[in-house]
Each structure stands twice: as C-alpha cells, then as structure tokens.
Enzyme design. Sequence first.
Site, PDB file in Angstrom:
ATOM      1  N   ILE A  81       3.111  48.227-117.052  1.00 30.31           N
ATOM      2  CA  ILE A  81       1.786  48.435-116.464  1.00 30.31           C
ATOM      3  C   ILE A  81       1.457  47.219-115.608  1.00 30.31           C
ATOM      4  O   ILE A  81       1.519  46.079-116.073  1.00 30.31           O
ATOM      5  CB  ILE A  81       0.701  48.609-117.556  1.00 30.31           C
ATOM      6  CG1 ILE A  81       1.062  49.753-118.505  1.00 30.31           C
ATOM      7  CG2 ILE A  81      -0.669  48.847-116.912  1.00 30.31           C
ATOM      8  CD1 ILE A  81       1.181  51.117-117.880  1.00 30.31           C
ATOM      9  N   GLY A 126       0.073  41.937-116.082  1.00 29.42           N
ATOM     10  CA  GLY A 126       0.943  43.083-116.320  1.00 29.42           C
ATOM     11  C   GLY A 126       1.416  43.061-117.759  1.00 29.42           C
ATOM     12  O   GLY A 126       1.232  42.061-118.468  1.00 29.42           O
ATOM     13  N   LYS A 127       2.000  44.134-118.211  1.00 28.70           N
ATOM     14  CA  LYS A 127       2.595  44.167-119.558  1.00 28.70           C
ATOM     15  C   LYS A 127       3.566  45.317-119.624  1.00 28.70           C
ATOM     16  O   LYS A 127       3.402  46.320-118.931  1.00 28.70           O
ATOM     17  CB  LYS A 127       1.491  44.346-120.604  1.00 28.70           C
ATOM     18  CG  LYS A 127       1.923  44.111-122.040  1.00 28.70           C
ATOM     19  CD  LYS A 127       2.190  42.657-122.327  1.00 28.70           C
ATOM     20  CE  LYS A 127       1.435  42.135-123.482  1.00 28.70           C
ATOM     21  NZ  LYS A 127       1.231  40.719-123.552  1.00 28.70           N
ATOM     22  N   GLY A 128       4.602  45.150-120.448  1.00 28.92           N
ATOM     23  CA  GLY A 128       5.589  46.213-120.587  1.00 28.92           C
ATOM     24  C   GLY A 128       5.944  46.444-122.038  1.00 28.92           C
ATOM     25  O   GLY A 128       5.498  45.705-122.922  1.00 28.92           O
TER      26      GLY A 128
END
Length: 440
Positions: A81, A126-128
């Site tokens: 994201i 962001g992050k995943g």
Amino acid sequence: MTPAATATELPRGSVTEELGFPNDPNNLYLQTVNTMLDAAELINLKHRTRIILAQPKNEIMVHFPVKMDDGHHKLFKGYRIQHNNACGPYKGGFRFHDDVHLDDVKSLAFLMTMKCAVVRIPFGGGKGGVKVNPRDISHGELQRVTRRYCSAIMDQIGPDVDIPAPDVGTTAEIMAWFADTYMMSSSHQHHDALRVVTGKPVEYGGSAGRLKATGQGVADTLAEMLPGVGIDIKGMKVSLLGFGNVNGWGGQILQDMGATIVAVMDHTGAIRNDNGIDCKALYEHNMKTGGIAGFEGVDVVDEETFYRTPVDVFIPGALEQMIQEKQAAWLDCKVMAEAANAPCDPSGERKLDEKGIEVIPAILANAGGVTVSYFEWVQNKNAVTWSAEQVDRELNRHMVVAAQRTMERRNQLKCSLREAAFASALDHIGDVYRVRGIFP
Ligand code: GLU
C-alpha cells in the site's frame, strides 16, 4: 486530555461521508482516519488535504505461486500500500504474518506517512505484507516467498519511489534477499539500486544501529518526555508486551539507563519478577528458544497478572489492537509508550483516557526504526558509512526535536499527545501541499 474517539461518533463529518466509508467502529482503518480528522480539525487543515490523506494513493495486491519443499506449489497473497508521497518516496516495512489484511496494511501505511512527517524525514508512507507465518515454513521456502514477493511488486517500487524495510516477521536477512532479487533484474543492475530496501545486514549496505533503532527511539522519547510527568528513568518500573526486535532491544536499553523491567509477556507466556528481569539474559534466551517461556529466576504469571503489575511505564511492542477495554481496565501504569503500531483499539483508548493514563503515540514513540532507515538510505546514496555513535547521535536529535514539537503542539491545542503528534505531522504535510499545490 480530550476524550478519545468513540464508536458512536462515527462517521467524522463530511469527509468520511463524502468518501463513502462504512460506519464500522471496529475497523482499524477508520480508527486511523478519524484520528487524523480530529487533528485536522484542531489545526484547521484544508479540506483538500484531508480527503487526499483519507485514502491511500495506490493499493497493490498480488498473488504468486511458490514451490514448497515437498514439490507442490502454494499460492500466496501479498500487498503493498502506497499511502502518500507528498513529502518524499513511499517508505515503510513489509510484514510476514498469518493475519495480514488489506485494511490493516492500509492503516499501517497511513501511520507511516504520519510517522515520517512527525520526525520530518523526507519520506511519505507505505506498507506491505504477505499472508504467511514465517515460523510455519522452511528457510528455503521463506527465501522463495521473499524473492517472488519482490518480483511481484518490483515495477511499482524503487530507491526513489517506494522503499520497503523490515516489520513484524521480517528480518535483515530477508531484506538482503529482497535487495538481491531487485538488483538481479536487468534494469536495476547498478549498485545504487541497493537503496531499494533498508534494514539490510551491515555486511550488505545496512546501517550501524538499525537493528536496535526502534527500541532506541522509544528510550530516547521516554527520556525526553518522562521528566514532564514526574517520572525518573532511573529506578522506574516497566512492563513489556512483546519481546521481539522492538522490546527486546528497548528493554535492554532502558535497563542500561537504570529502569527495572518487572514483567514481560510474549506469544509463549508471561513472566514477572518485582526485583527486575535481566533483559540481556532474556534476549539471549529468546534468540535461542524463540520466546520468553522457560526463562529462569522469574514467576510465570497469567495474562491478567501481567497487565495488573504496578509499573510506571507500560510498553506494548507486539501487534496491533491488543489493548482493548479489558486489558486497559487491568493496567496499573502512569504512562503507556506505544512501541508497536496502533496497539490500542478505540474501546481500550477510551478506558486509558478515563483512567488518566498518558499515552505516547506510536507515530512518535516508534519512529526510531524508520529514522535510522533514512540514515541507511542516505549512507547508501552517498557511499559512506556512519559510525554507531553518529547514528545514535543523529537519531537522538531527531527523536528529541519530534518529542518537543509534539509537546509544544499539545500545550497550544490542549489535546491528547496522540492528537498533538498527528497535528505536528499534519502541520508539515499541510505546508508541503500548500507550497506544491495540486496538479494540474
Ligand atoms: N516497520 C517499521 C515501522 O513500522 C520500520 C519502517 C522502515 O524502516 O521503513 O516503523
């Protein structure tokens, strides 16, 4: 302090209605958006900035097959994201965990935007994540999952676009595999591509001090803020929820600063010793056995006893949403320092507020990790190596200034520390949008 968001207050005025958000009080994403909207209201943030921040810019979802050791193929689900990049490239870790869901990753990406803005590093958020329990698969399978995840999102990230890092369930070794995979692709075969990921091993572009950085940042924040509430780190009592990379290091650092760690709980159980638990020995034990269970010289206690242990500071450093109304009611502390992201649900937060417990929010307290990630990225970009002392000094400077800015905002706005930290982040993001304008 002002009351925390209540379930019945949802949705927050025009923005949540305008964007058509569901009215679900238990949704972590809405909780994050509402905190932002409350702070936005306090500082009179422009409507256009509120609606931009209320949704991530990009939501990337991927599915990829991986050959398992027994020869069969398993399909994995991954996310990245990209919440906001007004202040710089998207930045934030990726996690390997069974319980990775879209809304959680969206919230965590949102919090990264706020976190980077609080410490004023030139990154967005962001992050995943990949839905996998790293404990359930072999080392070889873990490497293949990492490499396939990297190749699935490779075209959407980059050293000046989106820079992943470790998070729950991911390690420096995983970052090395990730960087290697990225650099094997034909368009990234230059050494500068190493900046695509941070939290790498020191042998391969990593920074001194990155491993302990989040714990160090928690300790630096506490050292700056506790005198204001009349607590001296020397001799203060602490309990730790979670004993992974964050609290494992944070506990040792606070112990070195003179604090006594009296209770610890992780996924293997809870322990207590009112005379102090040696966090260095516990860290060694945890590295060997994968948990705190079996550590000697302590009482094994149940969950309720752990939470009820009287302490000055309670530090949740495990997963999100673990402090709900029940746990908050049990807590016997003056300050809660959020070392994990979003550790409280709205009911927990209301209870803490009712009890007058001061909460140092995660976007400030745990910003040390991403701050040293930024130092790693700067070192890679300039092909230089900073000493551990330089990293510590710079980290401390960033944390102290961010803590002071937050306290100043709290005094001006007469709000909670959480709202003040969000307000401080929004001050910066609002300024950036004001001078950049909105394209076209
Ligand atoms: N995963 C960490 C966090 O939530 C670190 C992110 C990074 O270093 O980019 O802050």
